[in-house]
Scaffold this motif. Structure first.
Motif, mmCIF file in Angstrom:
data_model
loop_
_atom_site.group_PDB
_atom_site.id
_atom_site.type_symbol
_atom_site.label_atom_id
_atom_site.label_comp_id
_atom_site.label_asym_id
_atom_site.label_seq_id
_atom_site.Cartn_x
_atom_site.Cartn_y
_atom_site.Cartn_z
ATOM 1 N N THR A 136 38.020 46.529 31.870
ATOM 2 C CA THR A 136 38.163 45.467 30.872
ATOM 3 C C THR A 136 39.286 44.516 31.251
ATOM 4 O O THR A 136 39.148 43.288 31.153
ATOM 5 C CB THR A 136 38.433 46.075 29.477
ATOM 6 O OG1 THR A 136 37.337 46.906 29.109
ATOM 7 C CG2 THR A 136 38.613 44.990 28.434
ATOM 8 N N THR A 137 40.412 45.071 31.708
ATOM 9 C CA THR A 137 41.537 44.223 32.138
ATOM 10 C C THR A 137 41.135 43.325 33.299
ATOM 11 O O THR A 137 41.430 42.123 33.309
ATOM 12 C CB THR A 137 42.740 45.101 32.536
ATOM 13 O OG1 THR A 137 43.216 45.797 31.381
ATOM 14 C CG2 THR A 137 43.868 44.270 33.110
ATOM 15 N N LEU A 138 40.447 43.896 34.291
ATOM 16 C CA LEU A 138 40.053 43.100 35.448
ATOM 17 C C LEU A 138 39.009 42.040 35.079
ATOM 18 O O LEU A 138 39.051 40.910 35.584
ATOM 19 C CB LEU A 138 39.519 44.004 36.558
ATOM 20 C CG LEU A 138 40.585 44.840 37.279
ATOM 21 C CD1 LEU A 138 39.952 45.781 38.285
ATOM 22 C CD2 LEU A 138 41.590 43.930 37.985
ATOM 23 N N TYR A 139 38.064 42.389 34.209
ATOM 24 C CA TYR A 139 37.086 41.399 33.752
ATOM 25 C C TYR A 139 37.787 40.249 33.040
ATOM 26 O O TYR A 139 37.428 39.079 33.205
ATOM 27 C CB TYR A 139 36.085 42.052 32.796
ATOM 28 C CG TYR A 139 34.915 42.744 33.459
ATOM 29 C CD1 TYR A 139 34.875 42.968 34.826
ATOM 30 C CD2 TYR A 139 33.838 43.183 32.709
ATOM 31 C CE1 TYR A 139 33.802 43.600 35.420
ATOM 32 C CE2 TYR A 139 32.750 43.821 33.292
ATOM 33 C CZ TYR A 139 32.743 44.030 34.648
ATOM 34 O OH TYR A 139 31.676 44.655 35.238
ATOM 35 N N ALA A 140 38.784 40.585 32.220
ATOM 36 C CA ALA A 140 39.529 39.542 31.508
ATOM 37 C C ALA A 140 40.269 38.638 32.495
ATOM 38 O O ALA A 140 40.337 37.417 32.302
ATOM 39 C CB ALA A 140 40.503 40.175 30.520
ATOM 40 N N ALA A 156 37.239 43.049 24.433
ATOM 41 C CA ALA A 156 37.972 41.786 24.577
ATOM 42 C C ALA A 156 38.025 41.396 26.051
ATOM 43 O O ALA A 156 38.808 41.939 26.816
ATOM 44 C CB ALA A 156 39.383 41.939 24.017
ATOM 45 N N LEU A 157 37.161 40.455 26.451
ATOM 46 C CA LEU A 157 37.160 39.980 27.832
ATOM 47 C C LEU A 157 37.979 38.702 27.967
ATOM 48 O O LEU A 157 37.824 37.947 28.914
ATOM 49 C CB LEU A 157 35.718 39.754 28.316
ATOM 50 C CG LEU A 157 34.836 41.004 28.332
ATOM 51 C CD1 LEU A 157 33.457 40.674 28.866
ATOM 52 C CD2 LEU A 157 35.468 42.116 29.134
ATOM 53 N N ASP A 158 38.841 38.464 26.990
ATOM 54 C CA ASP A 158 39.766 37.338 27.007
ATOM 55 C C ASP A 158 41.156 37.900 27.265
ATOM 56 O O ASP A 158 41.631 38.773 26.533
ATOM 57 C CB ASP A 158 39.715 36.617 25.653
ATOM 58 C CG ASP A 158 40.654 35.419 25.588
ATOM 59 O OD1 ASP A 158 41.489 35.261 26.503
ATOM 60 O OD2 ASP A 158 40.563 34.658 24.621
ATOM 61 N N ILE A 159 41.814 37.425 28.319
ATOM 62 C CA ILE A 159 43.110 37.982 28.706
ATOM 63 C C ILE A 159 44.145 37.840 27.584
ATOM 64 O O ILE A 159 45.079 38.625 27.485
ATOM 65 C CB ILE A 159 43.607 37.312 30.010
ATOM 66 C CG1 ILE A 159 44.722 38.153 30.645
ATOM 67 C CG2 ILE A 159 44.057 35.876 29.769
ATOM 68 C CD1 ILE A 159 45.053 37.748 32.065
ATOM 69 N N PHE A 195 41.033 42.073 43.813
ATOM 70 C CA PHE A 195 41.350 42.948 42.686
ATOM 71 C C PHE A 195 40.622 44.268 42.889
ATOM 72 O O PHE A 195 39.476 44.291 43.347
ATOM 73 C CB PHE A 195 40.878 42.339 41.357
ATOM 74 C CG PHE A 195 41.562 41.057 40.973
ATOM 75 C CD1 PHE A 195 42.813 41.082 40.374
ATOM 76 C CD2 PHE A 195 40.963 39.835 41.203
ATOM 77 C CE1 PHE A 195 43.443 39.918 40.012
ATOM 78 C CE2 PHE A 195 41.585 38.657 40.845
ATOM 79 C CZ PHE A 195 42.828 38.692 40.249
ATOM 80 N N SER A 196 41.282 45.378 42.516
ATOM 81 C CA SER A 196 40.599 46.666 42.591
ATOM 82 C C SER A 196 41.301 47.682 41.696
ATOM 83 O O SER A 196 42.336 47.384 41.085
ATOM 84 C CB SER A 196 40.552 47.181 44.031
ATOM 85 O OG SER A 196 39.660 48.280 44.127
ATOM 86 N N THR A 197 40.711 48.876 41.616
ATOM 87 C CA THR A 197 41.275 49.948 40.797
ATOM 88 C C THR A 197 41.430 51.224 41.608
ATOM 89 O O THR A 197 40.754 51.412 42.632
ATOM 90 C CB THR A 197 40.383 50.261 39.572
ATOM 91 O OG1 THR A 197 39.191 50.945 40.014
ATOM 92 C CG2 THR A 197 40.001 48.999 38.824
#
Length: 581
Positions: free
Chosen positions: A345-349, A306-309, A428-430
């Motif tokens: 996935t969260t960052l892509y969203a 799911a790349l939709d927030i 943004f980063s991890t």
């Protein structure tokens, strides 16, 4: 061999003219459609379909004719059983094909395709069937009818049945020791053996259909094990004969364009499969072990992720905070958690949510997992000096508005990220830390000055993935007092609350869970927290202050999912730490 449809001048015939020649439409109808096309634009096939003059099948047949593909009438074709046996039902269904004829002299299989435009499927099938493949065009209804006719009502061959069959005939595969020298041509013969090709095809297609994230091929002294990772948990398949380890792994390496003769050093490769209307990216990693090469295939299927927030499973209050954070003009937003917790996935969203032609967005990742249209993505290649820090320095000269750094691993990368935030960029980063408050100590340990952290970091988000209760076998139950105490609940306060679990069914493969959902711990930095960071207060102090200001810990967020009937107490206890209570 059919020829591409061309006019007298040698030019390829337009689709509309082919439809006229085939008697599907008249010349007058074509001229009317062309006039409409001038006004509204779009493809002529779409215009004719909107006018109700042609069907999707008729357009497909005309396209195949335009491309010079043979047209096969499956209703009038009798296909021998030995031809049908060359393609398993699952492969036929996934690719929407039917094998029609085989030329042994040219080692070429003719297949009828429901979608003649899916030329990538031909490349996949050449590898998967280990022969040359020539496409012919047929309509989808005929392909489906032929699959039912020739393969019967039974489902495709099961992996377990095929393994049992191979085990009974395993004499053709002699076991080879790790240190034994073997000729490359012999390895190729083993990799191209029909049972090996068929088994690997089934393993790959089944894994993709079951939405596995990873496939593990693991050789041990007395057994060769294959496992899938589904919803974060490994599920073991029936073990093939130990003698199949080398042929199967060699087959994987052939498909990934790796050196099959080299079994002493690690290798990485990639397999691209076009299944139906989607492309699946398989990342292959080979690692030499005591008993042969261990291979792990990472399955990257964008249609599953799911790349939709709005589809990440956030509660409304979390979604509101996320939207505020990703729309800030500058600063650093960090997402933390262990490997496999869904950070990317969260960052892509988040990037998808703010992806707009008005913003220049650049990412640097190791590796790039999914392609994001409209976003510049740069892969890290440390072996040639293309590190996160090196990429980030150059990215800052590319006039970006928003930057994603795949991971902050060292002080140099952290310093450049801070510099980017100070100069007006949103970063943004991890990081790999256990919770949000503990991330501050980790960054200070790396070497970032506390006052710089306080000046640039807008929020730190810790996350985990918890498995969702299977909706097919979900039912209420009453947890024991011990279960409630384990998660930090008082049994007296839970009276009247409903708890659920999955009783385990075929739909969830007897696990009680189907799918996963994220839980978030969002620590937004306010004036008090920034002062405490500058004063070098402990993680415990930061955590207490953040909770006073409304931060839900991972354990709190997990409990809310339990109360919502999404997951179980057991799953939340497993995925969250004792310090969250």
């Amino acid at each position: 061999m059919p020829q591409i449809s061309r006019d007298d001048g040698g030019m390829r015939l337009p689709l509309g003219q082919i439809l006229v020649n085939q008697g599907v439409i008249t010349e007058e109808q074509l001229q009317e459609a062309l006039a409409r096309q001038k006004e509204s634009g779009g493809a002529i096939g779409a215009v004719l379909r909107e006018m109700g003059l042609v069907s999707d099948q008729e357009i497909m047949l005309a396209l195949g004719h335009q491309m010079g593909m043979e047209v096969v009438d499956l209703n009038e074709t009798d296909i021998p059983p030995e031809i049908i046996q060359r393609v398993d039902r699952q492969v036929a269904e996934v690719y929407r094909i039917v094998p029609v004829a085989y030329d042994e002299d040219e080692n070429t299989l003719l297949i009828a395709m429901a979608d003649p435009l899916n030329i990538h499927a031909l490349d996949d099938l050449r590898f998967m069937l280990n022969c040359n493949v020539r496409g012919a065009v047929s309509d989808e209804a005929s392909v489906r009818a032929a699959i039912e006719k020739y393969y019967g009502q039974a489902p495709g061959e099961k992996i377990e049945d095929l393994i049992s069959q191979i085990s009974a005939e395993s004499e053709q595969f002699k076991e080879i020791s790790v240190d034994e020298a073997i000729d490359e041509s012999r390895l190729e013969d083993m990799a191209n053996a029909m049972p090996v090709v068929k088994l690997l095809n089934l393993v790959l297609i089944t894994a993709i259909k079951d939405q596995s994230s990873d496939i593990h091929f693991e050789p041990f002294e007395d057994v060769f094990r294959i496992r899938y990772r589904i919803d974060g948990a490994l599920v073991e398949l029936q073990s093939p004969p130990r003698s199949l380890a080398l042929p199967l792994i060699s087959r994987i390496k052939v498909m990934a364009h790796l050196n099959i003769a080299e079994r002493r050093v690690p290798q990485d490769g990639r397999i691209m499969l076009s299944l139906g209307n989607k492309t699946v990216d398989l990342r292959v990693s080979c690692l030499p072990t005591m008993f042969g090469e261990s291979v792990v295939i990472r399955v990257l299927d964008k249609t599953v992720v799911a790349l939709d927030i709005h589809r990440l499973g956030m509660r409304e209050e979390d979604l509101e905070q996320f939207m505020e954070l990703i729309n800030k003009p500058n600063g650093i937003v960090l997402v933390t958690g262990p490997t496999g917790s869904g950070k990317t996935t969260t960052l892509y969203a988040c990037l998808n949510a703010i992806n707009d032609v008005a913003w220049k967005i650049i990412t640097t990742e190791d590796p790039v997992e999914y392609e994001l249209p409209g976003i510049i993505q740069v892969p890290v290649k440390s072996e040639i000096g293309v590190t996160y820090a090196a990429c980030l320095r150059t990215i800052l000269r590319q006039d970006p508005d928003i930057i994603l750094v795949g991971e902050i691993r060292d002080r140099e990368t952290a310093d450049i990220a801070v510099e980017a935030a100070l100069t007006g960029h949103l970063v943004f980063s991890t990081l790999h830390t256990q919770d949000a408050p503990g991330t501050v100590a980790r960054l200070v340990e790396i070497g970032v000055e506390p006052y710089l952290l306080a000046a640039t970091v807008e929020a730190i988000i810790a996350q985990r993935l918890v498995r969702c209760i299977c909706l097919q076998c979900k039912e209420p139950y009453t947890p024991t007092d011990e279960e409630l105490y384990e998660i930090g609940l008082d049994p007296a306060s839970c009276k009247g609350r409903k708890f659920y679990y999955g009783r385990k069914c075929e739909a969830c493969k007897k696990t009680g869970y189907k799918g996963r959902n994220a839980i978030y711990e969002i620590m937004r930095l306010d004036a008090t927290l920034r002062e405490q960071i500058i004063a070098k207060k402990s993680t415990e102090v930061l955590r207490a202050t953040a909770r006073e200001r409304g931060m839900h810990t991972l354990r709190d967020a997990g409990l809310l999912k339990v109360f919502d009937g999404i997951t179980t107490i057991e799953e939340v206890v497993k995925e969250t730490m004792a310090m969250d209570t």
